[in-house]
Design an enzyme around this catalytic site. Sequence first.
Site, short mmCIF file in Angstrom:
data_model
loop_
_atom_site.label_atom_id
_atom_site.label_comp_id
_atom_site.label_asym_id
_atom_site.label_seq_id
_atom_site.Cartn_x
_atom_site.Cartn_y
_atom_site.Cartn_z
N ARG A 35 0.85 -1.18 0.00
CA ARG A 35 0.00 0.00 0.00
C ARG A 35 0.89 1.23 0.00
O ARG A 35 1.95 1.26 0.61
CB ARG A 35 -0.93 0.01 1.21
CG ARG A 35 -0.22 0.01 2.56
CD ARG A 35 -1.24 -0.06 3.69
NE ARG A 35 -0.59 -0.02 5.00
CZ ARG A 35 -1.27 -0.12 6.14
NH1 ARG A 35 -2.58 -0.29 6.12
NH2 ARG A 35 -0.63 -0.06 7.29
N ASP B 39 0.81 5.47 0.69
CA ASP B 39 0.04 6.46 1.42
C ASP B 39 -0.50 7.54 0.48
O ASP B 39 -0.11 7.63 -0.69
CB ASP B 39 0.91 7.12 2.49
CG ASP B 39 1.23 6.18 3.63
OD1 ASP B 39 0.45 5.22 3.86
OD2 ASP B 39 2.25 6.39 4.32
N ARG C 203 10.14 7.23 3.84
CA ARG C 203 10.03 8.67 4.07
C ARG C 203 10.79 9.11 5.31
O ARG C 203 11.36 10.21 5.34
CB ARG C 203 8.54 9.05 4.18
CG ARG C 203 7.80 8.94 2.84
CD ARG C 203 6.30 9.06 3.03
NE ARG C 203 5.93 10.31 3.66
CZ ARG C 203 4.69 10.56 4.12
NH1 ARG C 203 3.74 9.64 4.03
NH2 ARG C 203 4.42 11.72 4.67
#
Length: 260
Positions: free
Chosen positions: A51, A53, A207
């Site tokens: 997945r 974001d 990130r």
Amino acid sequence: MSRLIRLLISYDGSGYHGWQRQHNGITVQEVVEEQLAVICRHPVALHGAGRTDAGVHALGMVAHFQTSTSIPVQAFSRGLNSMLPRDIRILAAQTEQPDFHSRFSALGKTYRYDFFCGEVQLPMSRKYCAHYPGAFESERIQPAIEALIGSHDFASFERSGSRDPSRTGGRGAVRTLYQLSCTPQLGRPEHWSIRVSGDGFLRQMVRIIAGTLIQIGCSRREPDSMAAVIAARDRTAAGMTAPACGLYLEKIYYHHLFDH
């Protein structure tokens, strides 16, 4: 007869609440599933390799689904591209073996993080490149890169609350990074790309790694601090979470790591 179809998908994540279907906003999975149901003439469950974001982009997301329709496999890419919004494209479609799974068959992934250190960022790039104005010295982050490569417990680089810490099964927060680099973008002054390849990634791990490395390169953290951050296994020990806009899922590997 049921068939398993594998899709290679690219999307601009700016207008979506991520890949995975959810209740509070439109997602890439939802949009593709709706159009697949039209083509297949039955409800379709699309399973992605992971997945992403909200705001994260993909150059090579892989997803699969089962269908009983007999239409040629090539029709899925052509048909979907004629129906989907222009910020989602099907790059390829192929029939897979029954035991293939987009997520569980994957051996590893490569992500890229783009950022710009110039004073003024062009408005049209704001959704695709993070902005950190000021001096950035790539030499400062080399010790940190060397510390990150290999197998480690990356709990310091996981979004707080994204995983149940009481779970003892599986590998916990241990992941292996095989390659990690930070290079200037050719012909684009003050534009940089961090590229990381590994066997798997925790929620927002790339990130947070990018944010921590950028802070080191901008002299906001010490170059030799990364080993202590890893050892802490505490999210507060690492740096900032870099904005979603700079992150791209580049490639997922199934047969050989880093095959082309």
